[in-house]
Design a protein around this motif. Structure first.
Motif, mmCIF file in Angstrom:
data_model
loop_
_atom_site.group_PDB
_atom_site.id
_atom_site.type_symbol
_atom_site.label_atom_id
_atom_site.label_comp_id
_atom_site.label_asym_id
_atom_site.label_seq_id
_atom_site.Cartn_x
_atom_site.Cartn_y
_atom_site.Cartn_z
ATOM 1 N N GLY A 163 30.201 51.638 -5.819
ATOM 2 C CA GLY A 163 31.089 52.641 -5.317
ATOM 3 C C GLY A 163 30.282 53.995 -5.712
ATOM 4 N N GLU A 198 39.541 46.526 -2.011
ATOM 5 C CA GLU A 198 40.434 47.570 -1.549
ATOM 6 C C GLU A 198 41.503 47.900 -2.346
ATOM 7 N N ARG A 233 40.063 50.699 -4.346
ATOM 8 C CA ARG A 233 39.770 51.935 -3.504
ATOM 9 C C ARG A 233 41.379 52.619 -3.253
ATOM 10 N N THR A 280 38.524 60.237 -3.409
ATOM 11 C CA THR A 280 38.270 59.033 -2.567
ATOM 12 C C THR A 280 37.049 58.442 -2.965
ATOM 13 N N SER A 289 33.821 55.423 -2.007
ATOM 14 C CA SER A 289 33.382 54.420 -0.731
ATOM 15 C C SER A 289 32.716 53.250 -1.462
ATOM 16 N N ASN A 335 35.825 56.676 2.310
ATOM 17 C CA ASN A 335 37.109 56.125 1.627
ATOM 18 C C ASN A 335 37.349 54.678 2.132
ATOM 19 N N ARG A 336 36.478 53.744 2.165
ATOM 20 C CA ARG A 336 36.571 52.613 2.631
ATOM 21 C C ARG A 336 35.625 51.387 1.980
ATOM 22 N N VAL A 337 35.801 50.147 2.136
ATOM 23 C CA VAL A 337 34.935 49.278 1.541
ATOM 24 C C VAL A 337 34.101 48.493 2.776
#
Length: 357
Positions: free
Chosen positions: A225, A288, A291, A309, A311, A343-345
Motif C-alpha cells: 500500500g 478492501e 482500505r 486514502t 492504494s 483509493n482502491r485495491v
C-alpha cells in the motif's frame, strides 16, 4: 534481580557502568560504614578514621555515576580498593583477609572503558603483583589488636564480601549487556517512526512464514500500500504532521490485522502486509476493509482533520515464484490502483501479465 532505573544524565551506552557502580557502590558504602565502628572496637583507630574517608569515596562514586561521570567513579573506586587493602594488610596482616578486596577492585579496573590498553594492563599487573607480594611479605605481620579469636570469622566475612562484590559486578554487567544487545537487535529490525518491522526484518519474516506455509499448505497474500498524495500532506501541513499520519496509519492497520499477519513500513509512505494463516474470509475483502478503515475516518493530527486514502496492490504468493518477484507484482498492481483513480485495491492475478480491479 530488579532492573536499576536509568537516570537522565546517564547515556544508554554507559548504562552498564552505572548499574554496576550503583549496586556494588551501594554495597561498598555500607560495608565501609560498618567498618568504622568495627576498627574502633578492635582498637585500630587509624583504620577507623580511614574508613570514614573510604565510605565517603564510595558514596561520592555512586553520586557522580548518577551524573554520568562513570570514569571518575571507577577510577576512584579502583584507587580506594587498592589503598584500603594495602593499608589494612600492612597494619593487621593477612589473617583478617582484607587482601581479598583486591579481587573486587580488579573488576573496576577492567570495567573502566575510558582507560587505554596500556593503563588497563599496568593497573591489573600492579594489583596482581601486590596480591602476590602480600603472601611473601605480610605473613610475618602479627595481629596485635583486640579479639584475636574472631580473626577466622573476619577472614571469611571479607572473602565473602569480596566474592559478592565481584559476582554482582559480573552479573549486572552481563545482564545489562544482554538487555542492550536485545534492544539493539530490536532497533535493527524496527522502523523508528512507526515501530513496525523494517524492510529487512519483513523479508526475513516472510521467508520464515513461507516455509511454514509450504509445510502447512496455506497461502500467503501480499498487500503493498502507498498513501495517496502524501506529498500534499507534507507540503500543506508540514513534515511533523506527515509523520503523525504515518504513525496513525500504522496503528490503524495493526488494529485490524490478526496476530499471525505481518506488517512493515516498506519505505517512505509505503506499507507491506502479509496475510497468512488465520486470516479469515476472502482476502480481497480483507484488503478492501483495510482500505476503508483508512479512508472512512479522517486523521486527527495537531488539530487538523486530514482525509487520508491508500492504494493497495494485492498478490497471492505463487509457491514457485520468488519473494522479490511477488513483491514486484504487488508494486505493479499498486501503481495500477494509482493510475485508475487511487483509493482502491488492485488484484494481480497469478499470471503476472493479467490484473483486475
Amino acid at each position: 534481580m530488579m532492573q536499576i532505573p536509568k537516570p537522565d544524565a546517564v547515556n544508554e551506552t554507559d548504562y552498564r557502568m552505572y548499574t554496576v557502580i550503583a549496586v556494588v557502590g551501594g554495597l561498598g558504602t555500607l560495608v565501609h560504614i560498618l567498618l568504622i565502628p568495627f576498627f574502633f572496637w578492635i582498637g585500630a583507630y587509624g583504620l577507623s578514621a580511614f574508613n570514614v574517608f573510604s565510605a565517603t569515596i564510595w558514596g561520592w562514586s555512586v553520586y557522580v555515576s548518577r551524573r554520568g561521570k562513570h570514569h571518575w567513579a571507577l577510577s576512584a573506586l579502583t584507587l580506594e580498593a587498592y589503598v584500603h587493602a594495602v593499608l589494612a594488610v600492612s597494619i593487621l596482616g593477612l589473617k583478617p583477609g582484607f587482601q581479598n578486596y583486591l579481587w573486587g577492585g580488579a573488576a573496576f579496573v577492567l570495567f573502566n572503558d575510558r582507560w587505554g590498553m596500556k593503563m588497563l594492563i599496568t593497573t591489573t599487573c600492579i594489583y596482581a603483583i601486590t596480591y602476590a607480594s602480600f603472601n611473601i611479605l605480610a605473613p610475618d605481620i602479627p595481629y596485635r589488636y583486640n579479639y584475636p579469636d574472631m580473626i577466622n570469622s573476619l577472614h571469611f566475612a571479607n572473602a565473602l564480601i569480596a566474592f559478592i562484590g565481584l559476582a554482582l559486578s559480573c552479573f549486572y554487567f552481563r545482564s545489562t549487556t544482554l538487555r542492550m544487545e536485545k534492544r539493539m537487535a530490536r532497533l535493527a529490525q524496527t522502523d523508528p517512526l512507526t515501530g513496525l518491522s523494517n524492510r529487512r526484518h519483513m523479508l526475513t519474516s516472510l521467508e520464515r512464514e513461507r516455509g511454514s506455509a509450504q509445510r502447512a499448505e496455506y497461502g500467503i497474500t501480499l498487500l503493498l500500500g502507498d498513501v495517496d498524495h502524501f506529498k500534499r500532506i507534507n507540503d500543506q501541513f508540514g513534515h511533523d504532521v506527515g509523520d503523525m499520519v504515518l504513525r496513525e496509519l500504522a496503528d490503524r492497520l495493526s488494529s485490524r490485522l490478526r496476530k499471525n499477519d505481518l506488517l512493515a513500513r516498506w519505505g517512505g509512505e509505503e506499507f507491506l502486509i502479509a496475510l497468512t494463516l488465520g486470516t479469515e474470509g476472502n482476502r480481497e475483502q480483507t484488503a478492501e476493509a483495510l482500505r476503508q478503515l483508512i479512508a472512512d475516518t479522517p486523521f486527527h493530527c495537531n488539530d487538523h482533520l486530514i482525509p487520508v486514502t491508500i492504494s493497495f496492490g494485492l498478490v497471492h504468493l505463487n509457491p514457485t515464484e520468488t519473494l522479490e518477484a511477488a513483491i514486484k507484482r504487488a508494486d505493479i498492481a499498486m501503481y495500477k490502483a494509482k493510475a485508475t483513480g487511487r483509493n482502491r485495491v488492485w488484484v494481480s492475478l497469478e499470471n503476472a501479465h493479467e490484473e483486475s480491479s
